[in-house]
Scaffold this active site. Structure first.
Site, PDB file in Angstrom:
ATOM      1  N   CYS A  30       0.809  49.027 -13.281  1.00  0.00           N
ATOM      2  CA  CYS A  30       2.096  48.316 -13.178  1.00  0.00           C
ATOM      3  C   CYS A  30       2.233  47.269 -14.286  1.00  0.00           C
ATOM      4  O   CYS A  30       1.376  46.397 -14.423  1.00  0.00           O
ATOM      5  CB  CYS A  30       2.199  47.665 -11.805  1.00  0.00           C
ATOM      6  N   GLU A  61       0.843  -1.196   0.000  1.00  0.00           N
ATOM      7  CA  GLU A  61       0.000   0.000   0.000  1.00  0.00           C
ATOM      8  C   GLU A  61       0.879   1.247   0.000  1.00  0.00           C
ATOM      9  O   GLU A  61       1.982   1.209   0.525  1.00  0.00           O
ATOM     10  CB  GLU A  61      -0.865   0.036   1.282  1.00  0.00           C
ATOM     11  N   ASP A  84       0.987  10.185   3.521  1.00  0.00           N
ATOM     12  CA  ASP A  84       1.635  11.152   4.394  1.00  0.00           C
ATOM     13  C   ASP A  84       0.606  12.180   4.868  1.00  0.00           C
ATOM     14  O   ASP A  84       0.459  13.240   4.290  1.00  0.00           O
ATOM     15  CB  ASP A  84       2.756  11.843   3.599  1.00  0.00           C
ATOM     16  N   LYS A 105      10.737   2.952   3.170  1.00  0.00           N
ATOM     17  CA  LYS A 105      10.740   4.412   3.037  1.00  0.00           C
ATOM     18  C   LYS A 105      11.491   4.842   1.781  1.00  0.00           C
ATOM     19  O   LYS A 105      12.598   4.374   1.524  1.00  0.00           O
ATOM     20  CB  LYS A 105      11.421   5.035   4.263  1.00  0.00           C
ATOM     21  N   LYS A 135       2.316   4.477   1.485  1.00  0.00           N
ATOM     22  CA  LYS A 135       2.397   4.992   2.853  1.00  0.00           C
ATOM     23  C   LYS A 135       1.983   6.460   2.762  1.00  0.00           C
ATOM     24  O   LYS A 135       2.754   7.318   2.351  1.00  0.00           O
ATOM     25  CB  LYS A 135       3.807   4.852   3.415  1.00  0.00           C
ATOM     26  N   CYS A 164       7.490  48.532 -11.473  1.00  0.00           N
ATOM     27  CA  CYS A 164       7.142  49.914 -11.812  1.00  0.00           C
ATOM     28  C   CYS A 164       7.769  50.951 -10.877  1.00  0.00           C
ATOM     29  O   CYS A 164       7.688  52.145 -11.138  1.00  0.00           O
ATOM     30  CB  CYS A 164       5.625  50.081 -11.826  1.00  0.00           C
TER      31      CYS A 164
HETATM   32  S1  IVH Z   1      -0.497   0.420   8.776  1.00  0.00           S
HETATM   33  C1  IVH Z   1      -0.674  -1.937  12.381  1.00  0.00           C
HETATM   34  N1  IVH Z   1      -0.827   1.403   6.388  1.00  0.00           N
HETATM   35  O1  IVH Z   1       2.313   5.408   8.729  1.00  0.00           O
HETATM   36  C2  IVH Z   1      -0.946  -0.925  11.397  1.00  0.00           C
HETATM   37  N2  IVH Z   1       0.018   2.832   8.079  1.00  0.00           N
HETATM   38  O2  IVH Z   1       4.892   5.141  10.175  1.00  0.00           O
HETATM   39  C3  IVH Z   1       0.129   0.079  11.299  1.00  0.00           C
HETATM   40  N3  IVH Z   1       0.448   5.113   7.322  1.00  0.00           N
HETATM   41  O3  IVH Z   1       1.109   5.847  11.951  1.00  0.00           O
HETATM   42  C4  IVH Z   1      -0.117   1.122  10.296  1.00  0.00           C
HETATM   43  N4  IVH Z   1      -0.220   4.819   5.251  1.00  0.00           N
HETATM   44  O4  IVH Z   1      -0.281   6.830  10.083  1.00  0.00           O
HETATM   45  C5  IVH Z   1      -0.426   1.647   7.647  1.00  0.00           C
HETATM   46  N5  IVH Z   1      -1.200   2.153   4.224  1.00  0.00           N
HETATM   47  C6  IVH Z   1      -0.809   2.384   5.483  1.00  0.00           C
HETATM   48  C7  IVH Z   1      -0.359   3.647   5.885  1.00  0.00           C
HETATM   49  C8  IVH Z   1       0.067   3.828   7.203  1.00  0.00           C
HETATM   50  C9  IVH Z   1       0.260   5.678   6.119  1.00  0.00           C
HETATM   51  C10 IVH Z   1       0.997   5.813   8.484  1.00  0.00           C
HETATM   52  C11 IVH Z   1       0.248   5.587   9.733  1.00  0.00           C
HETATM   53  C12 IVH Z   1       1.289   5.184  10.757  1.00  0.00           C
HETATM   54  C13 IVH Z   1       2.558   5.554  10.096  1.00  0.00           C
HETATM   55  C14 IVH Z   1       3.656   4.644  10.564  1.00  0.00           C
END
Ligand code: IVH
Length: 681
Positions: A436, A115, A119, A319, A117, A416
């Site tokens: 201007c 998935e 932000d 990351k 991540k 100007c």
């Molecule tokens: S799963 C047990 N899935 O990333 C479940 N987190 O660095 C743990 N985050 O605090 C989280 N997208 O706010 C999960 N697809 C995603 C995410 C996600 C963003 C964030 C979440 C978490 C942080 C951890």
């Protein structure tokens, strides 16, 4: 007692509005016009106003309401809201897999879900018997803050589930986890509007989303374009989903927004590959992401693997490298905007971030420079994230040599030379000289833009040349240009001059709303221009309107009313209006039917890939859909056209395998156009 029939109608309206809201904000495929949607909403509002006992907590009219809170109430989460451990390269991902494999041999056979991540800000959403009852921040993972009123304003958050009746069974109690965020495009638009109104702009989408959701006044949150994506079930009574993939499908069925980019993978190597693909296309995605989350799919296995501290062993965040670099701030330049706002920008020693060389970055406003104590010669941190304009985060104070020079903001307009002014209560500094030249260039650019008079072929370069050569002193002068005038400009030959003159002539037919938008009155964009054009018969009627009359229009506040009155009071603008009238650029307004759009793409299915030169993804999609075409996410035998932009993805190859026709943006516009002229003949 309310009549049964009224109660039924209110119920039906709520259901319809919720459904169309979902089509628009979650599925991104509306099936009724905004106008029709507004009609439904209005009917419900009127019904509820007459019979307040009909109001229910899940009524769409209740999304915005209530007074600012004094503070937030702490709420305990039903389960700990966990975090994730990080991997910074693929080797660390493989090392994670080895570790968990040693703990439980079932990991060997595991499948995965990858998935984005996201932000943004984590939110925890509670539903009782299908009704949204509570929404909280993550807080320390055990306790969060109750931000229910703010979350209600988020249009893609379902107030009642399932959104589509009978789509899925709902447990009596369901707690879902998601992320609130702002799309890059919405963020830029928000900043553009704030800048135009002379207000402080935001630094990045993440902080804006987090800050907006933690507002004490939900009416402010309601004005921010917050979106939601859900990805986990925290707690549910009597629900059995066995895998993460099932969880996502189930959330989708209930009507929760789930990111498009989630993927199922058979094994770890495939998961790593998908995560890397996500990294490659991070700039194309509509939102910012700082990594990919790789999750073991089997939830019982995840449960058995347990947690280390606050991080579950069954998932890891891969990351992406941060798009932050440091470079030297060589100078600070200033731009003059269309409304006269003066904004500073950083002139940088060129530096590469994510394959792009950056030479300039925004500094937001003069206060920002002072607050961050940014000095010329400083080493500064720059962040670039996708198509958000790169910005200066701040100086690296430790790298100072003593030779850095504090910056003094200009007190005169760089274009100007007139003295600059600061309007009380605003952070912006303005050049208030309506003559201007820098402002005129920007105004011409805006006047000719797609949302305004739509003068094809008239970009900023031509606007600059026209002003520089003294051919144009105000917007109306465009209509007095001759072919000889244009031929005096560099790079203009017969054909180009004729085309531009034809485009300018064609723009005389544009609606009053477009013309008002094009005038560039402070605070008057597309929406407000639409309201004004609906209310007034022509520019004369608008020019005569009093502040009170303007304020009486719903959607127009005192600031805009004042700006409009002031604009029309200026002799310079009066003279320009007289010229527009003489040139027969004088459209009629008043209440009109919504524009009927020719359904030239009816029956055709399109897939989009890569970045188009002018249209954003969403714009291209809306354009196709409004002309009767369909847009799908992947290429199949049913695809009629693949619209190809810059750096196309794997869809291109698939299309070639299947022999699907390829067109570019111009080809798409052509197709829309051709159908239209065909329909007329
Ligand atoms: S799963 C047990 N899935 O990333 C479940 N987190 O660095 C743990 N985050 O605090 C989280 N997208 O706010 C999960 N697809 C995603 C995410 C996600 C963003 C964030 C979440 C978490 C942080 C951890």
């Amino acid at each position: 007692m309310v009549e049964e029939a009224l109660r039924k109608r209110a119920e039906e309206l709520r259901r319809l509005i919720q459904y169309h809201n979902y089509r628009y904000h979650v599925l991104d495929s509306p099936i009724i016009s905004d106008y029709e949607y507004d009609q439904l909403m209005r009917e419900l509002q009127e019904l509820e106003a007459a019979h307040p006992e009909l109001i229910t907590p899940d009524s769409p009219t209740q999304r915005v309401g209530g007074e600012p809170a004094e503070g937030f109430v702490r709420v305990r989460h039903p389960q700990p809201i966990l975090s994730l451990s990080n991997a910074f390269d693929t080797e660390e991902v493989r090392a994670w897999f080895e570790r968990v494999r040693k703990l439980d041999e079932r990991v060997e056979q595991a499948t995965f879900v990858v998935e984005p991540k996201l932000d943004g800000l984590t939110v925890v959403l509670h539903y009782e018997k299908g009704l949204f009852t509570l929404g909280a921040t993550r807080g320390d993972g055990e306790y969060g803050e109750d931000i229910t009123a703010n979350l209600r304003t988020v249009q893609s958050l379902p107030l009642r589930i399932p959104v589509e009746p009978q789509a899925a069974d709902v447990p009596s109690r369901l707690v879902v986890r998601g992320e609130g965020l702002i799309f890059r495009r919405d963020f830029d638009e928000l900043n553009r509007k704030l800048a135009q109104a002379g207000e402080r702009t935001y630094v990045n989408p993440r902080n804006t989303a987090a800050g907006s959701l933690r507002q004490l006044d939900p009416r402010i949150t309601a004005q921010r374009p917050i979106r939601l994506f859900c990805y986990a079930i925290v707690d549910a009574e009597g629900l059995t989903v066995r895998t993460q993939w099932e969880t996502l499908q189930y959330l989708r069925r209930l009507g929760f927004p789930v990111a498009q980019e989630v993927a199922y993978c058979d094994d770890l190597e495939q998961a790593i590959q998908v995560a890397q693909e996500l990294e490659e296309k991070r700039d194309e995605l509509p939102y910012e992401l700082d990594g990919a989350v790789i999750k073991i799919n089997q939830l019982d296995l995840v449960e058995a693997l347990g947690v280390v501290g606050k991080d579950p062993r069954g998932a890891i965040a891969y990351k992406f490298p941060a798009q932050v670099v440091t470079t030297r701030l060589e100078d600070i330049g200033v731009n003059v905007g269309r409304t006269g706002v003066i904004t500073p920008y950083a002139v940088l020693e060129p530096v590469e971030v994510g394959g792009v060389t950056i030479r300039q970055a925004t500094l937001h406003n003069f206060d920002y420079i002072q607050e961050k104590d940014i000095r010329i010669g400083d080493r500064v941190m720059i962040k670039r994230a996708g198509d958000v304009i790169p910005y200066v985060i701040g100086p690296v104070v430790g790298a100072r040599t003593g030779a850095e020079q504090p910056y003094t903001p200009p007190d005169r307009c760089p274009s100007c030379g007139e003295p600059l002014e600061r309007i009380e209560g605003e952070v912006a500094v303005y050049c208030v000289n309506s003559g201007c030249p820098a402002q005129l260039v920007r105004n011409l650019e805006h006047f000719a833009s797609r949302a305004a008079m739509d003068i094809e072929g008239m970009g900023i370069k031509i606007a600059e040349a026209l002003v520089r050569e003294g051919l144009v002193e105000d917007l109306a002068d465009l209509y007095a240009l001759s072919k000889d005038d244009l031929l005096k400009l560099e790079a203009f030959a017969d054909k180009k001059a004729e085309n531009l003159l034809a485009s300018i002539a064609a723009s005389k037919e544009r609606s009053l709303a477009r013309l008002i938008n094009g005038l560039g009155i402070r605070g008057v964009g597309e929406t407000v221009a639409g309201l004004l054009a609906e209310r007034f018969a022509d520019l004369d009627a608008l020019a005569d309107a009093s502040r009170e009359e303007l304020e009486a229009i719903e959607g127009i506040g005192p600031e805009i009313a004042t700006a409009v009155v002031d604009w029309f009071a200026q002799p310079r603008n009066r003279r320009m209006l007289a010229k527009l009238r003489a040139a027969e650029v004088w459209p009629k307004g008043g209440r009109t039917e919504p524009e009927r759009v020719a359904q030239t793409l009816a029956g055709l299915t399109f897939v989009l890939t890569g970045t188009l030169p002018n249209l954003a993804r969403q714009e291209a999609r809306r354009l196709i859909e409004s002309h009767g075409g369909k847009v799908t996410g992947s290429v199949s035998g049913k695809t009629d056209y693949l619209v190809v932009g810059e750096s196309p993805g794997s869809k291109l190859q698939k299309a070639r395998e299947l022999g699907v026709r390829e067109i570019d943006e111009a080809g798409l516009l052509d197709l829309i156009e051709r159908g239209r002229s065909g329909g007329e003949s």
